[in-house]
Enzyme design. Structure first.
Site, mmCIF file in Angstrom:
data_model
loop_
_atom_site.group_PDB
_atom_site.id
_atom_site.type_symbol
_atom_site.label_atom_id
_atom_site.label_comp_id
_atom_site.label_asym_id
_atom_site.label_seq_id
_atom_site.Cartn_x
_atom_site.Cartn_y
_atom_site.Cartn_z
ATOM 1 N N LYS A 199 0.828 -1.216 0.000
ATOM 2 C CA LYS A 199 0.000 0.000 0.000
ATOM 3 C C LYS A 199 0.859 1.262 0.000
ATOM 4 O O LYS A 199 0.638 2.183 -0.807
ATOM 5 C CB LYS A 199 -0.913 0.014 1.245
ATOM 6 N N ASN A 200 1.820 1.320 0.904
ATOM 7 C CA ASN A 200 2.550 2.580 1.081
ATOM 8 C C ASN A 200 3.494 2.888 -0.075
ATOM 9 O O ASN A 200 3.836 4.044 -0.297
ATOM 10 C CB ASN A 200 3.280 2.581 2.429
ATOM 11 N N CYS A 210 -4.404 7.787 9.313
ATOM 12 C CA CYS A 210 -4.669 7.289 10.666
ATOM 13 C C CYS A 210 -4.267 8.309 11.716
ATOM 14 O O CYS A 210 -3.227 8.961 11.599
ATOM 15 C CB CYS A 210 -3.889 5.998 10.898
ATOM 16 N N ARG A 232 1.692 14.116 13.303
ATOM 17 C CA ARG A 232 2.030 13.959 11.882
ATOM 18 C C ARG A 232 2.220 15.276 11.119
ATOM 19 O O ARG A 232 1.512 15.562 10.148
ATOM 20 C CB ARG A 232 0.988 13.072 11.187
ATOM 21 N N ASP A 290 4.528 0.099 12.116
ATOM 22 C CA ASP A 290 3.250 -0.448 11.627
ATOM 23 C C ASP A 290 2.996 -1.881 12.090
ATOM 24 O O ASP A 290 1.925 -2.426 11.852
ATOM 25 C CB ASP A 290 3.224 -0.396 10.092
ATOM 26 N N ARG A 347 -8.905 -0.132 4.714
ATOM 27 C CA ARG A 347 -8.080 0.885 4.048
ATOM 28 C C ARG A 347 -6.756 0.292 3.613
ATOM 29 O O ARG A 347 -6.136 0.758 2.673
ATOM 30 C CB ARG A 347 -7.794 2.034 5.018
HETATM 31 C C1 EPZ Z 1 4.573 6.516 6.410
HETATM 32 O O1 EPZ Z 1 3.983 7.610 7.101
HETATM 33 C C2 EPZ Z 1 3.493 5.476 6.265
HETATM 34 N N1 EPZ Z 1 2.383 6.043 5.533
HETATM 35 C C3 EPZ Z 1 3.054 4.999 7.637
HETATM 36 O O2 EPZ Z 1 2.156 3.950 7.406
HETATM 37 C C4 EPZ Z 1 4.254 4.484 8.410
HETATM 38 O O3 EPZ Z 1 3.853 4.199 9.740
HETATM 39 C C5 EPZ Z 1 5.368 5.532 8.454
HETATM 40 O O4 EPZ Z 1 5.687 5.970 7.102
HETATM 41 C C6 EPZ Z 1 6.646 5.035 9.105
HETATM 42 O O5 EPZ Z 1 7.140 3.908 8.422
HETATM 43 C C7 EPZ Z 1 2.405 6.095 4.194
HETATM 44 O O6 EPZ Z 1 3.348 5.663 3.558
HETATM 45 C C8 EPZ Z 1 1.222 6.695 3.526
HETATM 46 P P1 EPZ Z 1 7.214 9.499 8.353
HETATM 47 P P2 EPZ Z 1 4.657 9.018 7.133
HETATM 48 O O7 EPZ Z 1 7.197 10.745 7.580
HETATM 49 O O8 EPZ Z 1 5.222 9.293 5.773
HETATM 50 C C9 EPZ Z 1 7.551 12.756 11.865
HETATM 51 C C10 EPZ Z 1 0.307 2.501 7.915
HETATM 52 O O9 EPZ Z 1 -0.285 1.950 8.877
HETATM 53 N N2 EPZ Z 1 7.500 13.756 10.798
HETATM 54 O O10 EPZ Z 1 8.330 8.521 8.149
HETATM 55 O O11 EPZ Z 1 3.679 9.965 7.711
HETATM 56 C C11 EPZ Z 1 6.259 11.991 12.027
HETATM 57 O O12 EPZ Z 1 5.340 12.683 12.828
HETATM 58 C C12 EPZ Z 1 0.994 3.797 8.158
HETATM 59 O O13 EPZ Z 1 0.367 2.026 6.773
HETATM 60 C C13 EPZ Z 1 7.680 15.091 11.109
HETATM 61 O O14 EPZ Z 1 7.841 15.477 12.262
HETATM 62 O O15 EPZ Z 1 5.828 8.728 8.158
HETATM 63 C C14 EPZ Z 1 6.741 10.698 12.640
HETATM 64 O O16 EPZ Z 1 6.947 10.893 14.005
HETATM 65 C C15 EPZ Z 1 0.475 4.684 9.174
HETATM 66 N N3 EPZ Z 1 7.655 16.008 10.086
HETATM 67 C C16 EPZ Z 1 8.100 10.484 11.984
HETATM 68 O O17 EPZ Z 1 8.497 11.768 11.510
HETATM 69 C C17 EPZ Z 1 7.466 15.641 8.794
HETATM 70 O O18 EPZ Z 1 7.455 16.523 7.915
HETATM 71 C C18 EPZ Z 1 8.116 9.514 10.818
HETATM 72 O O19 EPZ Z 1 7.107 9.868 9.870
HETATM 73 C C19 EPZ Z 1 7.285 14.288 8.482
HETATM 74 C C20 EPZ Z 1 7.314 13.356 9.512
#
Ligand code: EPZ
Length: 433
Positions: free
Chosen positions: A22-23, A117, A122, A305, A398
């Site tokens: 998915k991702n 989610c 985020r 995840d 989803r």
């Molecule tokens: C992706 O989310 C995935 N979603 C998530 O999948 C997954 O949990 C996550 O990566 C970590 O592997 C999709 O691909 C659509 P990050 P993402 O940016 O991109 C912080 C699922 O169940 N952050 O790596 O949102 C953030 O808050 C899910 O399939 C900032 O602070 O993850 C988090 O603490 C849910 N500022 C950390 O970084 C930013 O600009 C990692 O987030 C971006 C992120």
């Protein structure tokens, strides 16, 4: 609203085939509009988040044809607008990839802030940092991410903390920028690599994806491509953990075992037998499992995840386990639901679960709070004595294709019914009692 009813106590046995990630698919489908040629994408999971993204692309004017359940043809030649501001955009997280894709191709994008989610705050500051480094002006106005640039110019970008979304989004915009971009402390997750490979198949010049330094030489044009998405490591992991939880014996097929190493290591540590093949893993458990400590980390660490599934498995293991969530601050909402089923879990400082393994869980009515938490509650239902009802299955749908039918084929006693259809609920209970 729909719900799953599960009668616990069956061992999962047999084979299950894992679908496309998915991702990765969310990034790849958004990237597909960056060329005016047609792109064929295979192994696309047939799930709600993807349906929503397809609708969003069509609203922009892209042509998206589903040539079979798992294959899409996408053509972005007739994109009429760079503004994506519908409820659908706000429903999913992956819609933020349209900012990078539209900005790269048209040097402008106005995309509603994404949903997804509710597992923490985020923010998207790192995405914005990436776009700004390439010379784009970015503002948040009226709930939209508004990015524009006269020219995008390649630049060095350093992320002080790794982000999957920001790495992919920056890659999207940078592959059509002028000159070279270097992303340091890039996310190394398999879907970052898959999106990079897809962009390269369209003529982009991206090197180093999968390491923490990604080098991108901008190109002026991308072209059509045919591409197959990698298997979903989280779907695979969920079935591996469900097999272990049910004391079953399951061959999880169509996987890349390397992507599952962190799950395999933890499962083996607590007494599960895991056998790796070229593109499958066999998971067997036949005794009460042991305890462990787990901390979620960026890849190749233990994936956030899979944290709810891990905690759920440990809830009936022998001894005390500790699970620490270090990526998202609000990812233990399912714990209250597990407690209703008899689990003994205490969450301290909001990011650490102390789990005292109990002998058994008992069926209850529980609420899926998000996608992975929901999947973990289904796993709990499989282990529990009696009937479990998991409400809000739309969260689970989803991200998991045909979840209940894949579980049924492994022997799980599970069905999906409308929450208001008390007759169907009674009928199912009578049938399986
Ligand atoms: C992706 O989310 C995935 N979603 C998530 O999948 C997954 O949990 C996550 O990566 C970590 O592997 C999709 O691909 C659509 P990050 P993402 O940016 O991109 C912080 C699922 O169940 N952050 O790596 O949102 C953030 O808050 C899910 O399939 C900032 O602070 O993850 C988090 O603490 C849910 N500022 C950390 O970084 C930013 O600009 C990692 O987030 C971006 C992120």
């Amino acid at each position: 609203m729909e719900q799953y009813i599960i009668k616990g106590g069956t061992q999962l046995k047999g084979e299950v085939s894992v679908g496309g990630y998915k991702n990765a698919a969310l990034g790849i489908i958004a990237a597909a509009i960056m060329t005016d040629d047609t792109v064929k994408v295979e192994n696309v999971p047939d799930i709600r988040d993807i349906d929503i993204l397809i609708q969003v692309l069509q609203d922009l004017g892209a042509k998206v044809e589903r040539i079979n359940k798992h294959t899409l043809k996408i053509n972005g030649a007739k994109i009429e607008t760079v503004t994506a501001d519908s409820d659908n955009v706000r429903k999913i997280r992956g819609s933020y990839y349209l900012v990078g894709a539209l900005l790269g191709k048209y040097k402008r994008a106005q995309v509603a802030l994404p949903g997804g989610c509710n597992i923490g705050s985020r923010p998207i500051d790192r995405h914005i940092k990436g776009f700004e480094a390439l010379g784009s002006e970015v503002k948040i106005e009226h709930g939209l991410i508004c990015a524009k640039a006269d020219r995008l110019i390649g630049a060095p970008i350093y992320f002080d903390e790794s982000s999957v979304g920001a790495t992919i989004n920056t890659m999207l915009a940078a592959c059509m920028a002028e000159g070279q971009t270097t992303i340091e402390n890039a996310a190394k997750e398999p879907h970052v690599v898959d999106v990079a490979n897809f962009l390269n198949s369209m003529g982009a010049n991206i090197k180093g994806a999968g390491t923490d330094v990604i080098r991108i030489k901008g190109v002026t044009k991308l072209h059509g491509s045919e591409y197959s998405i990698i298997p979903d490591q989280i779907e695979a992991g969920t079935f591996m953990f469900a097999a272990a939880a049910s004391k079953g014996d399951v061959l999880v097929k169509n996987v890349i075992p390397k992507h599952l190493e962190a799950f395999t290591a933890k499962l083996m540590e607590i007494g599960v037998q895991v056998e790796e093949f070229d593109d499958a893993v066999r998971v067997r458990a036949d005794k009460r499992l042991g305890s462990t400590h787990v901390k979620t980390l960026v890849y190749p660490g233990f994936l956030t995840d899979m944290q709810p599934q891990m905690t759920t498995l440990l809830s009936v293991s022998n001894g005390t386990s500790i699970v620490t969530e270090s990526i998202f601050e609000n990812r233990f909402k399912y714990v209250d639901e597990l407690t209703k089923m008899g689990a003994s879990i205490k969450v301290v400082e909001s990011n650490t679960a102390i789990i005292t393994g109990v002998d058994r869980l008992t069926g209850a009515i529980v609420n899926a709070p998000d996608l992975r938490g929901g999947a973990a509650l289904v796993m709990a239902g499989l282990m529990a004595e009696g009937f479990t009802i998991v409400e809000n299955v739309e969260y689970i749908e989803r991200g998991y294709e045909n979840f209940e039918s894949k579980m049924q084929k492994l022997g799980a006693i599970i069905t999906k019914v409308d929450s208001n259809d008390s007759k169907a609920i009674k009928k199912f209970k009578l049938k399986v009692s």
